[in-house]
Design an enzyme around this catalytic site. Structure first.
Site, PDB file in Angstrom:
ATOM      1  N   GLU A  99      19.418 -55.945 -30.987  1.00 49.24           N
ATOM      2  CA  GLU A  99      19.455 -54.590 -30.453  1.00 49.24           C
ATOM      3  C   GLU A  99      19.153 -53.664 -31.629  1.00 49.24           C
ATOM      4  O   GLU A  99      19.783 -53.784 -32.687  1.00 49.24           O
ATOM      5  CB  GLU A  99      20.843 -54.265 -29.882  1.00 49.24           C
ATOM      6  CG  GLU A  99      20.846 -52.860 -29.292  1.00 49.24           C
ATOM      7  CD  GLU A  99      22.197 -52.379 -28.780  1.00 49.24           C
ATOM      8  OE1 GLU A  99      23.180 -53.141 -28.818  1.00 49.24           O
ATOM      9  OE2 GLU A  99      22.238 -51.211 -28.348  1.00 49.24           O
ATOM     10  N   ARG A 108      28.721 -68.264 -34.616  1.00 54.13           N
ATOM     11  CA  ARG A 108      28.170 -67.225 -35.473  1.00 54.13           C
ATOM     12  C   ARG A 108      28.567 -67.472 -36.923  1.00 54.13           C
ATOM     13  O   ARG A 108      29.518 -68.192 -37.215  1.00 54.13           O
ATOM     14  CB  ARG A 108      28.624 -65.842 -35.007  1.00 54.13           C
ATOM     15  CG  ARG A 108      30.125 -65.608 -35.149  1.00 54.13           C
ATOM     16  CD  ARG A 108      30.572 -64.337 -34.436  1.00 54.13           C
ATOM     17  NE  ARG A 108      30.046 -63.140 -35.044  1.00 54.13           N
ATOM     18  CZ  ARG A 108      29.164 -62.324 -34.442  1.00 54.13           C
ATOM     19  NH1 ARG A 108      28.725 -62.582 -33.247  1.00 54.13           N
ATOM     20  NH2 ARG A 108      28.758 -61.244 -35.042  1.00 54.13           N
ATOM     21  N   LYS A 151      27.270 -54.710 -37.138  1.00 50.23           N
ATOM     22  CA  LYS A 151      26.464 -53.525 -37.427  1.00 50.23           C
ATOM     23  C   LYS A 151      27.312 -52.264 -37.359  1.00 50.23           C
ATOM     24  O   LYS A 151      27.111 -51.329 -38.121  1.00 50.23           O
ATOM     25  CB  LYS A 151      25.325 -53.426 -36.406  1.00 50.23           C
ATOM     26  CG  LYS A 151      24.202 -54.407 -36.669  1.00 50.23           C
ATOM     27  CD  LYS A 151      23.041 -54.101 -35.725  1.00 50.23           C
ATOM     28  CE  LYS A 151      22.561 -55.315 -34.976  1.00 50.23           C
ATOM     29  NZ  LYS A 151      22.499 -55.151 -33.544  1.00 50.23           N
TER      30      LYS A 151
HETATM   31  P1  ATP Z   1      26.509 -57.073 -34.432  1.00 49.10           P
HETATM   32  O1  ATP Z   1      27.861 -57.142 -33.826  1.00 49.10           O
HETATM   33  O2  ATP Z   1      26.486 -57.311 -35.884  1.00 49.10           O
HETATM   34  O3  ATP Z   1      25.793 -55.836 -34.030  1.00 49.10           O
HETATM   35  P2  ATP Z   1      25.129 -58.372 -32.397  1.00 49.10           P
HETATM   36  O4  ATP Z   1      25.285 -59.766 -31.923  1.00 49.10           O
HETATM   37  O5  ATP Z   1      25.615 -57.297 -31.543  1.00 49.10           O
HETATM   38  O6  ATP Z   1      25.733 -58.303 -33.834  1.00 49.10           O
HETATM   39  P3  ATP Z   1      22.366 -58.278 -31.924  1.00 49.10           P
HETATM   40  O7  ATP Z   1      21.382 -57.296 -32.417  1.00 49.10           O
HETATM   41  O8  ATP Z   1      22.655 -58.279 -30.482  1.00 49.10           O
HETATM   42  O9  ATP Z   1      23.641 -58.059 -32.772  1.00 49.10           O
HETATM   43  O10 ATP Z   1      22.019 -59.741 -32.410  1.00 49.10           O
HETATM   44  C1  ATP Z   1      20.780 -60.368 -32.301  1.00 49.10           C
HETATM   45  C2  ATP Z   1      21.001 -61.848 -32.372  1.00 49.10           C
HETATM   46  O11 ATP Z   1      21.643 -62.203 -33.585  1.00 49.10           O
HETATM   47  C3  ATP Z   1      21.891 -62.316 -31.246  1.00 49.10           C
HETATM   48  O12 ATP Z   1      21.319 -63.450 -30.661  1.00 49.10           O
HETATM   49  C4  ATP Z   1      23.185 -62.634 -31.919  1.00 49.10           C
HETATM   50  O13 ATP Z   1      23.865 -63.652 -31.253  1.00 49.10           O
HETATM   51  C5  ATP Z   1      22.750 -63.033 -33.320  1.00 49.10           C
HETATM   52  N1  ATP Z   1      23.808 -62.786 -34.297  1.00 49.10           N
HETATM   53  C6  ATP Z   1      24.462 -61.634 -34.516  1.00 49.10           C
HETATM   54  N2  ATP Z   1      25.419 -61.788 -35.449  1.00 49.10           N
HETATM   55  C7  ATP Z   1      25.366 -63.087 -35.836  1.00 49.10           C
HETATM   56  C8  ATP Z   1      26.102 -63.881 -36.765  1.00 49.10           C
HETATM   57  N3  ATP Z   1      27.091 -63.364 -37.496  1.00 49.10           N
HETATM   58  N4  ATP Z   1      25.770 -65.177 -36.900  1.00 49.10           N
HETATM   59  C9  ATP Z   1      24.768 -65.705 -36.186  1.00 49.10           C
HETATM   60  N5  ATP Z   1      24.040 -65.023 -35.292  1.00 49.10           N
HETATM   61  C10 ATP Z   1      24.329 -63.730 -35.100  1.00 49.10           C
HETATM   62 MG    MG Z   2      26.351 -55.658 -31.084  1.00 49.06          MG
END
Ligand code: ATP
Ligand code: MG
Length: 555
Positions: A34, A260, A270
């Site tokens: 995102e 993760r 983020k």
């Molecule tokens: P954040 O909470 O940091 O914003 P998110 O999962 O909301 O993380 P996205 O932009 O939706 O962020 O993530 C894109 C991809 O990266 C998703 O498939 C998510 O599962 C993966 N991802 C995010 N954080 C991790 C992590 N710590 N380890 C492995 N994969 C991750």
């Molecule tokens: Mg997120």
């Protein structure tokens, strides 16, 4: 680009079987960020898995922006995410996609669900929806608007689209099961009203689909075969499948979850990283202490070392914390191979060699890499006045101190053995400079002319030949290994010494023309490279990428 753990795990086994059975003729994955912030090292794991597996099986991986919430998304984030994926060494080719490119299709599918009696417009407000939802142990309660007629739903939904209603007044919900043990199936929200422009599609839309209503359908539209996500989406999987079962989607992707990455001494969402930026705790998303790709890139980590790290930690299904020292060790291992050696004095103390001719300058040869003669050697200038590191001198040596002391001898790397004969101090008693003598017969090796062996070897630079630079030494941003454990306010664990700025370092002159991509080992001090943002003609700035050894292991 496939290390074993990235392409040999439960996911690759599934893919192999799907290819063998003919279920799929090629593997199509996607990395779906995102655009609401910069990517972090956790995303690097997901990128390496998605692109790594697709490449390994000769398939393809899409870069897809999951851009369904314009309130938080920005073009700046889209740009930085593309740059980060490219920096890591991956290529999406023609497959740059935006969930928002499908907004019209999603709208039609929402209408389809309404027509099937599987979606309705909800007039309860957010608070009421929450209280009707029930709990893990109690079923939810059905909304009084759940049984609206198809006509009324179609009319209201199209007026939502037209922007007739203010934000938050209505939502569209799926009509599934308010008593489902899976909370995600209790009539989840599909669309909300949001009068906000969108970074990719402008102000076409006044309603936006929820993540769950967009994700699986986008996978289907793009022909994704294996939709890989982190474990927190496991409970969303039944909903993911419900949409695929109930909509005329063109393909049938399947969701798989992995654990993760959690890294010690940092935070990795983020939202939290954004807070550090907004509160000014760090200088920006690319602050070299940040676990963002932009941060580690600026600091000088190499893409190869980040990929090696992702390969080393592997892909599994149980949540765990990875020690940040493992990442640092991957960076060291990579830089140790490739970084040319130079000398840099971080805390300069002048040593005047009284028995060396005033006007003489000698050129000594120094190897660029002790184990790699093919990396060649360089000349270092030696003259009567040299800088040594203040830490390499002790007037009253402690036990086991093998560097310079008054009356003691030390080897200057690639040069002579010198002896300290005295110190000069100011009125307050602070050290101004050292005086010493060199042994002209000691240029090679660590023995003096009469066979005495010297224990310590220190780095140095000639005063007349040095360039001045600012050097920034970084430490961990947090002093606690799990700063946000149990929902704690991670800001209370900030390490007050996470950066030390040394304004007056003395480096070999060649570093004035250092190419910003070259990482150097400053002998005995660690790996450094020029800061790409703050270096300019008047000021040279170097960042320490990583120390030579794990300094935290002893703590
Ligand atoms: P954040 O909470 O940091 O914003 P998110 O999962 O909301 O993380 P996205 O932009 O939706 O962020 O993530 C894109 C991809 O990266 C998703 O498939 C998510 O599962 C993966 N991802 C995010 N954080 C991790 C992590 N710590 N380890 C492995 N994969 C991750
Ligand atoms: Mg997120």
């Amino acid at each position: 680009m496939g290390g074993s753990a990235i392409v040999s795990n439960f996911l690759s086994t599934i893919m192999e079987e799907d290819l063998k059975s003919g279920k799929h003729s090629s593997i199509v994955t996607r990395f779906p960020p995102e655009p609401n912030g910069y990517l972090h090292i956790g995303h690097a794991k997901s990128i390496c898995i998605n692109f790594g597996l697709a490449n390994y099986f000769g398939g393809r991986c899409h870069l897809r922006f999951d851009d369904t919430n314009p309130a938080k998304e920005e073009q700046e984030y889209i740009d930085s995410i593309k740059e980060s994926v490219r920096w890591l060494g991956f290529d999406w080719g023609e497959h740059l996609h935006f969930a928002s490119d499908n907004f019209e299709k999603f709208y039609q599918w929402a209408v389809f669900l309404i027509e099937q009696g599987k979606a309705y417009v909800e007039d309860l407000n957010a608070e009421q929806i929450r209280s009707y939802r029930g709990t893990l142990t109690e079923p939810g309660k059905e909304s009084p608007y759940r049984d609206r007629s198809v006509e009324e739903n179609l009319d209201l939904f199209s007026r939502m689209r037209d922007g007739e209603f203010p934000d938050g007044t209505r939502v569209l919900r799926a009509r599934i099961d308010m008593a489902s043990p899976n909370m995600n199936l209790r009539d989840p929200v599909l669309y909300r009203i949001l009068h906000a422009p969108h970074p990719h599609v402008g102000d076409t839309w006044k309603i936006y689909p929820m993540y769950d209503f967009a994700h699986g359908q986008t996978d289907a539209i793009e022909g994704i075969t294996h939709s890989i996500c982190t474990l927190e989406f496991e409970s969303h999987k039944p909903l993911y499948e419900w949409f695929l079962d109930n909509l005329p989607v063109p393909a049938r992707p399947r969701q798989y979850e992995f654990a993760r990455l959690n890294l010690t001494y940092t935070v990795m969402s983020k939202r939290k990283l954004q807070e550090l930026v907004q509160l000014g705790i760090v200088s920006g998303w690319d602050d070299p202490r940040m676990p963002t790709i932009a941060g580690i890139k600026r600091r000088g980590y190499t893409p190869a070392s980040v990929r090696a790290f992702c390969e080393q930690i592997g892909v599994g299904r149980s949540d765990s914390w990875i020690d940040v020292s493992i990442l640092e060790e991957c960076v060291r291992a990579d830089l140790n191979e490739s970084a040319p050696r130079v000398m840099g004095v971080l805390r300069p103390l002048k040593l005047v060699i009284d028995n060396y001719p005033v006007d003489l300058v000698e050129e000594h040869m120094a190897a660029n890499h002790p184990q790699k003669p093919e990396m060649g050697s360089r000349t270092v200038h030696f003259s009567r006045e040299i800088w040594i590191d203040a830490d390499d001198f002790m007037e009253v040596p402690s036990k086991g101190f093998h560097r310079l002391t008054v009356g003691g001898e030390v080897k200057l790397r690639s040069s002579y053995i010198v002896k300290c004969t005295g110190v000069v101090k100011d009125e307050q008693g602070s050290l101004l400079e050292l005086h010493g003598e060199y042994d002209p017969a000691s240029r090679e090796g660590i023995h003096t002319a009469d066979g005495r062996k010297v224990k310590g070897v220190i780095h140095w630079v000639s005063v007349a030949h040095a360039v001045t630079a600012e050097v920034r030494l970084f430490d961990r941003l947090f002093s606690d290994p799990n700063p946000d454990r149990g929902g704690a306010d991670y800001k209370q664990f900030l390490n007050p010494c996470s950066v030390e700025i040394l304004p007056d370092c003395k480096l070999e002159a060649r570093l004035a023309n250092a190419d910003v991509e070259t990482r150097y080992q400053f002998e005995r001090m660690g790996y450094f490279r020029q800061d790409p943002a703050d270096s300019h003609q008047e000021k040279l700035v170097f960042n320490r990428i990583v120390t030579l050894r794990d300094v935290w292991a002893k703590k």
